[in-house]
Structure formats: C-alpha cells, structure tokens
Scaffold this active site. Structure first.
Site, mmCIF file in Angstrom:
data_model
loop_
_atom_site.group_PDB
_atom_site.id
_atom_site.type_symbol
_atom_site.label_atom_id
_atom_site.label_comp_id
_atom_site.label_asym_id
_atom_site.label_seq_id
_atom_site.Cartn_x
_atom_site.Cartn_y
_atom_site.Cartn_z
ATOM 1 N N CYS A 152 -9.030 -6.364 -7.179
ATOM 2 C CA CYS A 152 -8.192 -7.558 -7.390
ATOM 3 C C CYS A 152 -8.823 -8.813 -6.792
ATOM 4 O O CYS A 152 -8.462 -9.928 -7.165
ATOM 5 C CB CYS A 152 -6.822 -7.353 -6.777
ATOM 6 S SG CYS A 152 -5.989 -5.900 -7.391
ATOM 7 N N HIS A 210 -2.805 -13.753 -5.401
ATOM 8 C CA HIS A 210 -2.886 -12.572 -6.266
ATOM 9 C C HIS A 210 -1.465 -12.073 -6.550
ATOM 10 O O HIS A 210 -0.626 -12.014 -5.660
ATOM 11 C CB HIS A 210 -3.715 -11.490 -5.573
ATOM 12 C CG HIS A 210 -3.738 -10.216 -6.331
ATOM 13 N ND1 HIS A 210 -4.018 -10.167 -7.675
ATOM 14 C CD2 HIS A 210 -3.495 -8.937 -5.937
ATOM 15 C CE1 HIS A 210 -3.956 -8.905 -8.077
ATOM 16 N NE2 HIS A 210 -3.639 -8.145 -7.051
ATOM 17 N N ASN A 221 0.684 -7.025 -12.605
ATOM 18 C CA ASN A 221 -0.557 -7.215 -11.847
ATOM 19 C C ASN A 221 -1.747 -7.005 -12.791
ATOM 20 O O ASN A 221 -1.993 -5.885 -13.236
ATOM 21 C CB ASN A 221 -0.572 -6.212 -10.693
ATOM 22 C CG ASN A 221 -1.823 -6.315 -9.835
ATOM 23 O OD1 ASN A 221 -2.791 -6.990 -10.188
ATOM 24 N ND2 ASN A 221 -1.816 -5.625 -8.709
HETATM 25 O O1 UT7 Z 1 -3.263 -5.330 -6.382
HETATM 26 C C1 UT7 Z 1 -3.025 -4.403 -5.376
HETATM 27 C C2 UT7 Z 1 -2.250 -3.260 -5.894
HETATM 28 N N1 UT7 Z 1 -0.961 -2.948 -5.418
HETATM 29 C C3 UT7 Z 1 -0.143 -3.533 -4.543
HETATM 30 O O2 UT7 Z 1 -0.430 -4.500 -3.949
HETATM 31 C C4 UT7 Z 1 1.184 -2.925 -4.284
HETATM 32 C C5 UT7 Z 1 1.607 -3.004 -2.839
HETATM 33 N N2 UT7 Z 1 2.823 -2.248 -2.628
HETATM 34 C C6 UT7 Z 1 3.986 -2.564 -3.212
HETATM 35 O O3 UT7 Z 1 4.080 -3.520 -3.939
HETATM 36 C C7 UT7 Z 1 5.209 -1.716 -2.891
HETATM 37 O O4 UT7 Z 1 4.913 -0.864 -1.812
HETATM 38 C C8 UT7 Z 1 5.667 -0.865 -4.124
HETATM 39 C C9 UT7 Z 1 6.248 -1.768 -5.198
HETATM 40 C C10 UT7 Z 1 4.510 -0.075 -4.690
HETATM 41 C C11 UT7 Z 1 6.764 0.100 -3.690
HETATM 42 O O5 UT7 Z 1 7.843 -0.606 -3.108
HETATM 43 P P1 UT7 Z 1 8.517 -0.086 -1.769
HETATM 44 O O6 UT7 Z 1 9.636 -0.979 -1.487
HETATM 45 O O7 UT7 Z 1 7.425 0.046 -0.766
HETATM 46 O O8 UT7 Z 1 9.096 1.286 -2.237
HETATM 47 P P2 UT7 Z 1 8.779 2.746 -1.674
HETATM 48 O O9 UT7 Z 1 7.415 3.161 -2.104
HETATM 49 O O10 UT7 Z 1 9.099 2.777 -0.209
HETATM 50 O O11 UT7 Z 1 9.845 3.568 -2.449
HETATM 51 C C12 UT7 Z 1 11.250 3.360 -2.267
HETATM 52 C C13 UT7 Z 1 11.976 4.300 -3.191
HETATM 53 C C14 UT7 Z 1 11.485 5.746 -3.129
HETATM 54 O O12 UT7 Z 1 12.590 6.587 -3.287
HETATM 55 P P3 UT7 Z 1 13.273 7.304 -2.012
HETATM 56 O O13 UT7 Z 1 12.162 8.103 -1.400
HETATM 57 O O14 UT7 Z 1 13.730 6.173 -1.138
HETATM 58 O O15 UT7 Z 1 14.368 8.117 -2.630
HETATM 59 C C15 UT7 Z 1 10.588 5.859 -4.357
HETATM 60 O O16 UT7 Z 1 10.505 7.173 -4.831
HETATM 61 O O17 UT7 Z 1 11.787 3.874 -4.548
HETATM 62 C C16 UT7 Z 1 11.318 4.969 -5.336
HETATM 63 N N3 UT7 Z 1 10.474 4.468 -6.388
HETATM 64 C C17 UT7 Z 1 10.916 4.132 -7.600
HETATM 65 N N4 UT7 Z 1 12.140 4.159 -8.151
HETATM 66 C C18 UT7 Z 1 12.273 3.747 -9.427
HETATM 67 C C19 UT7 Z 1 9.134 4.232 -6.344
HETATM 68 N N5 UT7 Z 1 8.714 3.761 -7.521
HETATM 69 C C20 UT7 Z 1 9.793 3.693 -8.324
HETATM 70 C C21 UT7 Z 1 9.993 3.263 -9.649
HETATM 71 N N6 UT7 Z 1 11.241 3.303 -10.167
HETATM 72 N N7 UT7 Z 1 8.980 2.805 -10.429
#
Ligand code: UT7
Length: 332
Positions: free
Chosen positions: A118, A259, A289
């Site tokens: 990125c 970004h 993204n």
């Molecule tokens: O360019 C660089 C590439 N990427 C990034 O910069 C991404 C950086 N990270 C992020 O943006 C965030 O960490 C994410 C968007 C990837 C995830 O958000 P989060 O608030 O950190 O969520 P989490 O991973 O802690 O997940 C929270 C909950 C989980 O469920 P439980 O365990 O609380 O029951 C996940 O399983 O959300 C669930 N979850 C989803 N639910 C519905 C994760 N992905 C999804 C989804 N739809 N797509």
C-alpha cells in the site's frame, strides 16, 4: 554533476473499472453484512475488474486520463514507474513494461515496477521525484494500480470485504520558478511486521502447488487488529516527519490524503495528530482499499472537485504490508 531540479506534478488521472460490488452483493457470497462493513470500515462498495483484466490495463487508463489533461503525448514519456502489489504476472514481465507497450511509449524507455504494497504510491513518487530532480529524466509517469480482487480469499470475511480495484497516475516534470513543487518525503520500513499482512503462497518460499492451492495460500492473510495499530502510529509519525523535514506545520496543509484502508484508521490518525477530521480525505466508501492506488486516486479526485487548487499544500501519507510507510508533501 548537474544542479538538482525542482519537480512538479503536471497532471493526475484515475480509473476504476465500471463494475460495482456493494456490501449487499458480498452478503450473498460470504458471512457478512452491510452494517458491519459500514460501521467497522466505512466501506459501502468497491469496483471490480472483469476476469482477465490485469493491473496494467487499469494503469494505462489512468495514465491516459492524466496525459490527456496535460495534452501530453505518451511518446514523450521517458521513464515509467508502476507501483503494484498485484502485477499482471508473477514474476515477469514487469507490469511497467506492459504499460509501456499498451500506452504507446516508445521501446527503449525504461519501465520499472515498485513493490511496497500500500505504500507503493509514495515510494514510486519518491523515486520519480529523484529521477527528474537529478536531471536524468524529464517526463516521468508514475502509476499506482491494483486488481486486489485477484488476490482475495472470498471465503475469508476478515479480508475479502476490505479491498477493491483501481488505478491512479501522475506525470512528473521539472518545475519552473513559481510553479508547484514536490517538497519532500519520508519513507520507512519495519520487516518485523511481515507476517501480519501477507500473501503467503506463490513466491519462492511457497511456490504454487496443489497444497498451496488447497490451503488457499494465494489470498491475503491479515492480523487486522495489529495492522490497525501499526497503521495509526505509522501514518501519524510519517506525517510529522515529512512536515519537520520540510520545515512546515500541519496547519499549513490544506488536505491530508491518507491511505484508504479503514475510515476508523483515518479517524484515529486525525485524533492522534489533534487535527480536524475535515483536513483528511476519506473516499473509502466508494472504492474500498485499492492498495498502491488509493492516494493517487484521491489526489486526482480532490483536484477535479476543486477541493484543492494550485498553490495549496497537500500531504500524501501511507502504510502497508512489509510493514512499510511513507509520506510526501506537495505544493500543487
Ligand atoms: O492496507 C492495509 C490493509 N489492511 C488494513 O489496514 C486493515 C487494518 N485493520 C482493520 O481495518 C480492522 O482490524 C478490521 C476491519 C480488519 C477488523 O475490524 P475490528 O474492529 O478489528 O474487528 P475484529 O477483527 O476485532 O472482529 C470483530 C468481530 C469478530 O467477531 P467476534 O469474534 O467478536 O464474534 C469478527 O469475527 O467482527 C467479526 N467480523 C465480521 N463480521 C461480519 C470480522 N469480519 C467480519 C465481516 N462481517 N466481514
């Protein structure tokens, strides 16, 4: 040695493929929902390239738009830089050489890919800046282009909802006195974060095999929370470093184009830097993204909208896999 030249961004362009995939569309293929994606990331939709369309094709479209704006003939380009993490082919030919042929840039003109995930846009902009500043080249085309949907694991809801396809481009040329100018950059990398965001399969460590395919190692894997934390710190640090280097204050900057990985990351960076949210561009709702393309698409969009104009200071700031980070300060 010749005297260093000042360098300007003469024109910008962007291209996204016409096909749109909404969050609702994603609900049909993976266990997710529109509300989660919107509230956790800010993304509402993303553009998706047709099967068989590579990053070069998107990059060529973005480049044509930039060159048209400057009424500049591709035959006069003398260096091509393409930032991409989704090249047309692993490992060669490089995507920049394909762009050269498809855009009608004469054979003999050097063409090089820049790989920094990125952060590729800023790494390529830095490289292009040096090429022109040195006096060795006069008309450098910088492209950031990605077909992210080609490296997604559509069974992995943690990652497949986040990305989209698109390209941005810019023409760099020597600047005359009183014209816009690229003022400076900060670049960095920290390889200790390498495992947290990667495509594990297909490279020399894990060449493609029945096993890598079965384990779906050719898609993005990510430890989202750790990447999120790195992103906020890296983009805030990089912003401060480039400002210090150029002896300018954040208040002097009309718009920061970060970004576009998650709207909440942008929000957190603005809080960390104690800057108003309105000073940061967010267009992730429309595109998701697009990796090395996000800031180049963003810059072209805000110029077109008149949100920034000649004389304004804009700051591009990025982070990405590697980990890598970078920022560029530009007077338009
Ligand atoms: O360019 C660089 C590439 N990427 C990034 O910069 C991404 C950086 N990270 C992020 O943006 C965030 O960490 C994410 C968007 C990837 C995830 O958000 P989060 O608030 O950190 O969520 P989490 O991973 O802690 O997940 C929270 C909950 C989980 O469920 P439980 O365990 O609380 O029951 C996940 O399983 O959300 C669930 N979850 C989803 N639910 C519905 C994760 N992905 C999804 C989804 N739809 N797509």
């Amino acid at each position: 040695m010749s005297e260093r030249k000042k360098v300007k961004i003469t024109a910008t362009g962007r291209y996204v493929p016409p096909k749109v995939m909404t969050n609702k569309d994603l609900e049909k293929i993976v266990d997710t929902n529109d509300e989660w994606i919107r509230t956790r990331t800010g993304i509402q939709q993303r553009h998706v390239a047709e099967k068989g369309v590579g990053s070069s094709a998107l990059g060529v479209e973005a480049a044509r738009k930039a060159l048209d704006k400057a009424a500049f003939d591709p035959k006069d380009i003398d260096f091509i830089l393409v930032a991409t993490g989704t090249p047309d082919y692993y490992s060669f030919p490089n995507t920049a050489s394909i762009v050269q042929k498809e855009l009608g840039v004469p054979p003999g003109v050097p063409a090089m890919d820049v790989s920094a995930a990125c952060s590729g846009s800023v790494y390529a902009l830095y490289t292009g800046h040096q090429l022109v500043a040195s006096g060795d080249y006069k008309n450098v085309l910088v492209i950031g282009t990605e077909v992210m949907t080609s490296i997604l694991n559509w069974d992995d809801r943690d990652t497949c909802v986040l990305f989209g396809d698109g390209a941005g481009a810019m023409l760099l040329q020597p600047a005359a006195e009183g014209e816009g100018e690229i003022l400076g950059h900060h670049l960095g990398a920290d390889g200790s974060g390498g495992d947290l965001l990667m495509v594990p399969g297909g490279g020399s460590r894990n060449p493609t095999s029945a096993e890598t395919l079965e384990k779906k190692l050719h898609g993005i894997t990510m430890q989202g929370t750790q990447v999120f934390k790195y992103a906020v710190k890296a983009m805030a640090d990089s912003t401060l470093k480039v400002l210090k280097k150029c002896n300018l204050q954040a208040e002097d900057v009309k718009l920061i184009i970060p970004h576009q990985a998650n709207d909440r990351i942008i929000e957190a960076v603005s809080r960390q830097l104690k800057l108003p949210r309105e000073q940061f561009l967010s267009n992730i709702a429309k595109y998701g993204n697009t990796m090395a393309a996000t800031t180049l698409i963003g810059l072209d969009e805000v110029i077109e909208q008149g949100r920034v104009e000649k004389g304004d200071l804009v700051l591009l700031v990025v982070f990405g896999a590697g980990f890598t980070t970078g920022a560029s300060l530009i007077r338009l």
